[in-house]
Scaffold this motif. Structure first.
Motif, PDB file in Angstrom:
ATOM      1  N   ARG A 106       0.336   6.157   8.777  1.00 27.42           N
ATOM      2  CA  ARG A 106       1.608   5.799   8.157  1.00 27.42           C
ATOM      3  C   ARG A 106       1.653   6.360   6.750  1.00 27.42           C
ATOM      4  NH1 ARG A 106       4.244   0.510   8.267  1.00 27.42           N
ATOM      5  NH2 ARG A 106       5.983   1.953   8.468  1.00 27.42           N
ATOM      6  N   PRO A 110       6.875   4.889  -0.342  1.00 29.09           N
ATOM      7  CA  PRO A 110       8.227   4.988   0.203  1.00 29.09           C
ATOM      8  C   PRO A 110       8.726   6.442   0.199  1.00 29.09           C
ATOM      9  CG  PRO A 110       8.087   3.195  -1.391  1.00 29.09           C
ATOM     10  CD  PRO A 110       6.814   3.977  -1.509  1.00 29.09           C
ATOM     11  N   PRO A 112      12.473   7.861   1.091  1.00 30.33           N
ATOM     12  CA  PRO A 112      13.836   7.763   1.621  1.00 30.33           C
ATOM     13  C   PRO A 112      14.251   8.992   2.438  1.00 30.33           C
ATOM     14  CG  PRO A 112      13.770   6.990  -0.649  1.00 30.33           C
ATOM     15  CD  PRO A 112      12.430   7.585  -0.363  1.00 30.33           C
ATOM     16  N   HIS A 115      13.264   8.608   6.110  1.00 31.84           N
ATOM     17  CA  HIS A 115      14.132   7.731   6.892  1.00 31.84           C
ATOM     18  C   HIS A 115      15.474   8.406   7.180  1.00 31.84           C
ATOM     19  CE1 HIS A 115      11.995   3.783   7.085  1.00 31.84           C
ATOM     20  NE2 HIS A 115      11.235   4.441   6.240  1.00 31.84           N
ATOM     21  N   ALA A 118      14.973  10.828  10.097  1.00 34.48           N
ATOM     22  CA  ALA A 118      14.957  10.169  11.407  1.00 34.48           C
ATOM     23  C   ALA A 118      16.354   9.709  11.809  1.00 34.48           C
ATOM     24  CB  ALA A 118      13.990   8.985  11.383  1.00 34.48           C
ATOM     25  N   ASP A 119      17.093   9.124  10.871  1.00 32.89           N
ATOM     26  CA  ASP A 119      18.455   8.664  11.184  1.00 32.89           C
ATOM     27  C   ASP A 119      19.327   9.819  11.663  1.00 32.89           C
ATOM     28  OD1 ASP A 119      17.572   6.211  10.259  1.00 32.89           O
ATOM     29  OD2 ASP A 119      18.783   6.234   8.426  1.00 32.89           O
ATOM     30  N   TYR A 160      14.211   0.599  18.191  1.00 30.39           N
ATOM     31  CA  TYR A 160      13.569   0.768  16.883  1.00 30.39           C
ATOM     32  C   TYR A 160      14.106   2.005  16.173  1.00 30.39           C
ATOM     33  CZ  TYR A 160      10.590  -2.510  19.336  1.00 30.39           C
ATOM     34  OH  TYR A 160      10.134  -3.587  20.066  1.00 30.39           O
ATOM     35  N   PHE A 162      17.007   3.365  12.882  1.00 29.21           N
ATOM     36  CA  PHE A 162      17.638   3.014  11.612  1.00 29.21           C
ATOM     37  C   PHE A 162      16.790   2.003  10.845  1.00 29.21           C
ATOM     38  CE2 PHE A 162      21.085   4.408  14.496  1.00 29.21           C
ATOM     39  CZ  PHE A 162      21.318   5.620  13.866  1.00 29.21           C
ATOM     40  N   GLU A 163      17.291   0.834  10.510  1.00 26.43           N
ATOM     41  CA  GLU A 163      16.514  -0.088   9.675  1.00 26.43           C
ATOM     42  C   GLU A 163      15.301  -0.648  10.418  1.00 26.43           C
ATOM     43  OE1 GLU A 163      19.346  -2.700  11.909  1.00 26.43           O
ATOM     44  OE2 GLU A 163      19.433  -0.717  10.982  1.00 26.43           O
ATOM     45  N   TRP A 165      13.316   1.325  12.227  1.00 21.10           N
ATOM     46  CA  TRP A 165      12.389   2.447  12.430  1.00 21.10           C
ATOM     47  C   TRP A 165      11.254   2.407  11.417  1.00 21.10           C
ATOM     48  CZ3 TRP A 165      11.247   6.839   9.327  1.00 21.10           C
ATOM     49  CH2 TRP A 165      10.536   7.855   9.982  1.00 21.10           C
ATOM     50  N   ARG A 166      10.067   2.724  11.888  1.00 23.24           N
ATOM     51  CA  ARG A 166       8.907   2.881  11.006  1.00 23.24           C
ATOM     52  C   ARG A 166       8.183   4.170  11.381  1.00 23.24           C
ATOM     53  NH1 ARG A 166       5.803  -2.842  11.387  1.00 23.24           N
ATOM     54  NH2 ARG A 166       6.344  -2.594  13.592  1.00 23.24           N
ATOM     55  N   PHE A 167       7.971   5.017  10.403  1.00 18.16           N
ATOM     56  CA  PHE A 167       7.195   6.233  10.645  1.00 18.16           C
ATOM     57  C   PHE A 167       5.786   5.835  11.061  1.00 18.16           C
ATOM     58  CE2 PHE A 167       4.087   9.319   9.248  1.00 18.16           C
ATOM     59  CZ  PHE A 167       4.627  10.532   9.626  1.00 18.16           C
TER      60      PHE A 167
END
Length: 226
Positions: A106, A110, A112, A115, A118-119, A160, A162-163, A165-167
């Motif tokens: 992981r 952070p 951004p 994310h 991915a979105d 899983y 948008f909000e 989702w976790r890399f």
């Protein structure tokens, strides 16, 4: 031949040490499709512990695997068009974490841009996603999902995003505490300094699965040109 499913993933470039080391840990190179010798684990079967992630290849999910609504060429072209408008960015150093019982790489800070990346993949390719079957939805155990996750499953075919989702780059199945005590130091040692190396996210990796149950391989890396 049209693949059964495709997915948009991040995967380390083939000249990135993480590609070789991570692929060897999982026992398969998703770029070449070759089986690889895995490290020894005292008292544990590493092939069994890594069986599920091995089938998907070393990756982090951007747009989860989906069956095609309009053919492979159209999905590939849409991915290329998306990549053309996205700019490369720096990925924070990675490290091995316990993610709900699974071991995974992981990000350590952070990001951004990650994310947003991915979105964009989830949204831009959704017209090319065939709706999930009732059996595919049932496998997600919607009764165990939150209201938001169920809404994402209904709209996007996966809970899983948008909000939610976790890399993560999955390195094992879910482990017991005793297994984790062995596997965590082993995988950390096997990967060495490679996860923490500086790296750019410079492409979308288009993975394909030729048939149900078959392993995923990298069909193409589409460079970010924005």
């Amino acid at each position: 031949m049209t693949p059964w499913r495709v997915a948009l993933y991040w995967a380390p470039e083939e000249d990135d040490p993480l590609h070789a080391l991570g692929s060897a840990w999982l026992g398969r190179d998703a770029a070449s499709g070759a089986a690889l010798a895995q490290p020894e684990l005292p008292g544990l079967d590493i092939a069994e512990l890594t069986g599920d992630p091995r089938g998907y290849g070393l990756h982090a999910t951007l747009k989860p695997p989906f069956r095609l609504a309009a053919g492979y060429a159209a999905a590939r072209d849409a991915t290329a068009a998306l990549a053309a408008r996205l700019a490369p960015f720096d990925l924070p150093p990675l490290a091995v974490f316990d993610l709900d019982g699974f071991l995974a790489l992981r990000e350590t800070a952070p990001c951004p841009a990650l994310h947003a990346f991915a979105d964009a993949c989830v949204e831009a390719l959704d017209a090319h996603r065939a709706p999930p079957t009732e059996a595919e939805i049932a496998r997600r155990r919607p009764e165990r999902l939150s209201e938001t996750q169920r809404a994402h499953l209904a709209r996007w075919g996966y809970p899983y995003v948008f909000e939610e989702w976790r890399f993560h780059v999955t390195l094992s199945r879910r482990l017991s505490a005793a297994e984790k005590a062995v596997v965590m130091p082993a995988v950390t040692d096997a990967l060495g300094d490679a996860p923490a190396l500086p790296r750019r996210v410079a492409a979308i990796s288009l993975f394909v699965q030729p048939a149900p149950g078959a392993p995923f391989t990298i069909a193409e890396r589409l460079p970010l040109r924005g």
